[in-house]
Scaffold this motif. Structure first.
Motif, PDB file in Angstrom:
ATOM      1  N   THR A   1       0.836  -1.212   0.000  1.00  0.00           N
ATOM      2  CA  THR A   1       0.000   0.000   0.000  1.00  0.00           C
ATOM      3  C   THR A   1       0.865   1.254   0.000  1.00  0.00           C
TER       4      THR A   1
ATOM      5  N   THR B   1      -1.818   3.483   4.536  1.00  0.00           N
ATOM      6  CA  THR B   1      -2.432   2.642   5.562  1.00  0.00           C
ATOM      7  C   THR B   1      -2.782   3.499   6.773  1.00  0.00           C
TER       8      THR B   1
ATOM      9  N   THR C   1      -7.249   3.674   1.246  1.00  0.00           N
ATOM     10  CA  THR C   1      -6.499   2.875   2.211  1.00  0.00           C
ATOM     11  C   THR C   1      -6.813   1.398   2.048  1.00  0.00           C
ATOM     12  N   ASP C   2      -5.919   0.555   2.545  1.00  0.00           N
ATOM     13  CA  ASP C   2      -6.183  -0.882   2.534  1.00  0.00           C
ATOM     14  C   ASP C   2      -6.818  -1.324   3.843  1.00  0.00           C
TER      15      ASP C   2
ATOM     16  N   THR D   1      -9.849  -1.719   5.832  1.00  0.00           N
ATOM     17  CA  THR D   1     -11.278  -1.678   5.484  1.00  0.00           C
ATOM     18  C   THR D   1     -12.103  -0.877   6.490  1.00  0.00           C
TER      19      THR D   1
ATOM     20  N   GLY E   1     -10.345  -0.358  -1.975  1.00  0.00           N
ATOM     21  CA  GLY E   1      -9.668  -1.624  -2.266  1.00  0.00           C
ATOM     22  C   GLY E   1      -8.596  -1.486  -3.324  1.00  0.00           C
ATOM     23  N   GLU E   2      -8.749  -2.272  -4.402  1.00  0.00           N
ATOM     24  CA  GLU E   2      -7.675  -2.362  -5.394  1.00  0.00           C
ATOM     25  C   GLU E   2      -7.507  -1.103  -6.247  1.00  0.00           C
TER      26      GLU E   2
ATOM     27  N   ILE F   1      -7.936  -6.069  -2.168  1.00  0.00           N
ATOM     28  CA  ILE F   1      -6.715  -5.487  -1.600  1.00  0.00           C
ATOM     29  C   ILE F   1      -5.576  -6.506  -1.631  1.00  0.00           C
TER      30      ILE F   1
ATOM     31  N   SER G   1      -2.146  -6.028  -3.524  1.00  0.00           N
ATOM     32  CA  SER G   1      -0.862  -6.112  -2.817  1.00  0.00           C
ATOM     33  C   SER G   1       0.050  -7.107  -3.517  1.00  0.00           C
TER      34      SER G   1
END
Lengths: 270, 270, 207
Positions: B88, B176, B199-200, B202, B218-219, C183, C187
């Motif tokens: 991230t 993060t 952010t990763d 959740t 998410g992605e 995610i 990653s």
């Protein structure tokens, strides 16, 4: 003087609501959830004399929420005559963790070194978790008080996670995830957690998958645990403040929506 | 005695060169890596490939333009929860590189507070390089990329203070984040900044969605590098993610059907 | 060359730690632990020095310029005072270092943390609006969870905790898992890009 904006009134209102609730000191009582019962049953059913590792994975900031959680778990574990090994993987949890263990140890007449020890802080938490999987003694050659690992009677025969019945991570952030991923997945140690309320949903998937054995969360979790061990504390006392604060937030949401829909109607959008 | 983990007494004297219990993870990892490398280096799979519109990334230009027009700084921070090993953080660096290039071109001040000295050093290099590539090395000020505190709420207080004093026109909260997320996002809101977050974590996404103008979910954060630069080799790895999602979906469907027909089966568990 | 060597080091250590993960052989375990424990600890110690020096330099320059001077002076006093207390009296319970920690740092941090409560209230007031059907459903779920986490939930209707548990365990968990998978894949692809050298921004650019 600068004119107060609506958010300032929201802040003042919340402050007053929480302050009044704290002054009233009413014990509301709570319904105990299955999650809390699971952690309680886990400690309750361990054979007396089992070694549990308590990891203080939190910062000082979350102490008002973390303290009742930690006290409830420590009281239960000491009452069941379990042996406790304290560690801290965030620097700020070190002094706090030692004080809490010392306080509850005294309440139950426990002897340092025989019934409980506090090994202190180790930086780089992932490295520390992996290292303890090989040798706790090498990771913490001395305890928090500067005594050598070998001189502590309780730790004789405790080499690594194989001699630990389980780890309970008391956390306000994501460190429990690392306990699950490194200590749990790689070394097979059973990981449970007592976490700040904001983190509860983060750990739900781990709890559902069984990677996290049991979890209690937030002031509500502490209050439920206090109810189970029949020992009231700041968890139960804080429930009135938490309840009124929640009601206040709900009220703010409703007012916000009323303002929004009135504005929309005025603009002719509704 | 100092701690030298390299001296660890390895109690496990046996052990296989390949641990068979990790076979499912090994196969899954090889398949995933294979898919990424295939989509990246196979020419045909890179053709005719476009990403859907991502509002948060499209708004990056708007945010920089706004800061330039208002002659106020841009504030970019990667959150407290990450370190440089975390993907991230690397994804965030990619967006930083793009933002820094635009800031250099429009002579807009870019402030980057962080909690980690390594992230600070890498960010200084990334930003410096962007300024050099745009042809404005003299506009780069190393002091604007600064380490503030490793403590979570020390960091939160420092960034909050900077937001309040500098009143940035645009704020990027990409990385993060933990409990500090809402403190920063709400403070940014109070000073009227346009805010782009991602952010990763959740749990923090919900706070960002409420308090920020745009949120990368998410992605989307990981696709940003290719999206902003248009680099086909990076975009190809986004296609790899989609292929892997298809594989996961197929496995989920097979697993659900199998477990429904034969609940006692265990082959699909690993 | 300036970029090539770090890239090679990154790729090599990535490959070694990846392979070591799948081995339980003592040699592989030793390599894994040496990389993850010794190297990390050493790097961590040096980064602290880098951070502290940078912090002092940036704040001293700001004091010279007269920029936010009171704040910077307080920060510098803290950064100098705490190591001195630790070096002279140690950091064990009851030491001056711990006194400052428990009586100054802890309350200050708790204060900043407690701001969250106020910001939750203001964000709820401003942000939680039933603008659409989806937003209204989200709002309903939020209210349900809020009520269930307080004592009053049980009093209003004894099934409220159960309903909230259902929301947490089903729709909320499904969405969270989907996001987590996204995610995780993001990653993974980012990591592979870094290891094989496609992604070089972390080295400070493309050249």
């Amino acid at each position: 003087m600068k004119r107060l904006e609506s958010r300032h009134w929201v802040f003042i209102g919340l402050f007053l609501v929480v302050l009044l609730s704290m002054l009233l000191q009413v014990d509301l009582g709570v319904e105990v959830s299955s999650d809390t019962t699971r952690l309680f049953d886990y400690i309750e059913n361990l054979p007396p004399g089992s070694t549990i590792m308590i990891s203080f994975d939190h910062e000082a900031s979350s102490l008002p929420e973390i303290r009742p959680l930690a006290l409830a778990v420590l009281r239960h574990a000491f009452a069941r005559n379990q042996r406790l090994v304290g560690v801290a993987l965030l620097a700020e949890g070190t002094g706090i963790g030692y004080r809490l263990m010392e306080q509850v140890g005294k309440e139950y007449g426990k002897v340092y070194g025989e019934d409980y020890v506090f090994l202190g802080f180790k930086p780089q938490y992932i490295a520390a978790m992996l290292s303890m999987g090989e040798s706790i003694r090498q990771t913490f050659p001395e305890d928090y008080l500067g005594r050598s690992y070998d001189s502590l009677p309780m730790l004789q025969g405790v080499r690594n996670y194989d001699q630990i019945a389980g780890v309970i991570s008391i956390a306000d952030g994501s460190l429990t995830t690392h306990w699950i991923e490194y200590a749990g997945n790689q070394y097979g140690v059973r990981v449970s957690a007592a976490v700040a309320a904001a983190m509860v949903t983060t750990y739900d998937p781990y709890l559902a998958s069984g990677q996290l054995h049991a979890m209690i969360g937030g002031l509500r979790g502490a209050a439920e645990y206090e109810q189970l061990i029949h020992q009231g504390g700041s968890g139960l006392r804080g429930m009135l403040a938490q309840t009124t604060a929640h009601m206040y937030v709900i009220l703010m949401i409703l007012i916000g929506n009323v303002v929004y829909f009135r504005g929309r109607r005025k603009r002719g959008e509704g | 005695m100092p701690f030298y983990p390299v001296q660890l007494v390895l109690l496990n004297t046996g052990g296989a060169w390949f641990d068979l219990s990790t076979l499912p993870v090994f196969i899954a990892a090889l398949i995933a890596i294979g898919i990424v490398l295939f989509t990246t280096y196979h020419k045909k799979s890179r053709e005719r490939f476009t990403l859907r519109k991502i509002a948060g990334l499209d708004a990056v230009e708007e945010a920089i333009g706004r800061a330039t027009e208002m002659a106020r700084p841009l504030l970019y921070t990667p959150g407290w929860g990450g370190d440089i090993q975390r993907p991230t953080t690397i994804a965030s660096m990619n967006i930083l590189s793009h933002v820094a290039a635009r800031a250099a071109r429009y002579d807009c001040q870019l402030v980057y507070p962080t909690h980690d000295p390594v992230i600070m050093s890498v960010a200084q290099e990334v930003v410096r390089e962007s300024y050099v590539q745009e042809g404005y090395p003299d506009r780069f000020n190393e002091d604007n990329i600064r380490y503030v505190s490793s403590s979570q709420f020390g960091y939160a207080a420092a960034v909050e203070g900077q937001i309040t004093r500098l009143k940035p026109a645009s704020i990027f909260l990409l990385g993060t984040f933990e409990a500090e997320s809402l403190i920063l996002a709400e403070t940014g809101n109070f000073v009227g900044a346009i805010q782009i977050a991602g952010t990763d974590s959740t749990i923090q996404l919900s706070f960002f969605i409420v308090a920020c103008d745009y949120t990368l979910i998410g992605e989307e954060l990981f696709a940003a590098s290719g999206y902003l630069s248009g680099d086909q080799s990076i975009l190809a790895s986004v296609r790899a993610q989609d292929l892997m999602k298809l594989v996961i979906m197929a496995l989920l469907i097979i697993g659900v059907i199998w477990a429904s027909i034969n609940p006692d089966s265990t082959w699909w568990r690993f | 060359m300036r970029r090539r060597i770090p890239q090679l080091v990154c790729g090599l250590f990535g490959l070694v730690t990846f392979l070591c993960y799948f081995s339980s052989h003592p040699i592989a375990r030793k390599i894994y632990l040496t990389v993850t424990l010794d190297y990390w600890q050493i790097i961590f110690a040096f980064t602290l020095i880098v951070g502290a020096l940078s912090f002092v330099r940036v704040n001293l320059r700001a004091v010279e310029r007269g920029e936010d001077r009171p704040y910077k002076i307080v920060s510098l006093i803290g950064v100098v005072l705490m190591p001195i207390l630790a070096l002279i009296w140690g950091i064990r319970g009851g030491s001056p270092f711990m006194w400052v920690f428990e009586n100054i740092q802890v309350p200050m941090q708790a204060t900043v943390f407690s701001l969250l409560a106020f910001f939750v209230a203001s964000a709820s007031y401003r942000g939680f609006r039933a603008r659409s059907l989806q937003a209204a459903i989200l709002l309903g779920a939020a209210l349900l969870i809020l009520i269930s986490r307080s004592s009053i939930g049980d009093l209003i209707w004894d099934r409220i905790p159960e309903a909230a548990e259902w929301v947490r365990s089903n729709p909320a968990m499904s969405a969270r898992r989907a996001i987590l998978i996204g995610i995780g894949l993001g990653s993974l692809t980012t990591s592979v890009r870094v290891l094989v050298g496609i992604e070089r921004t972390w080295l400070g650019g493309e050249k």
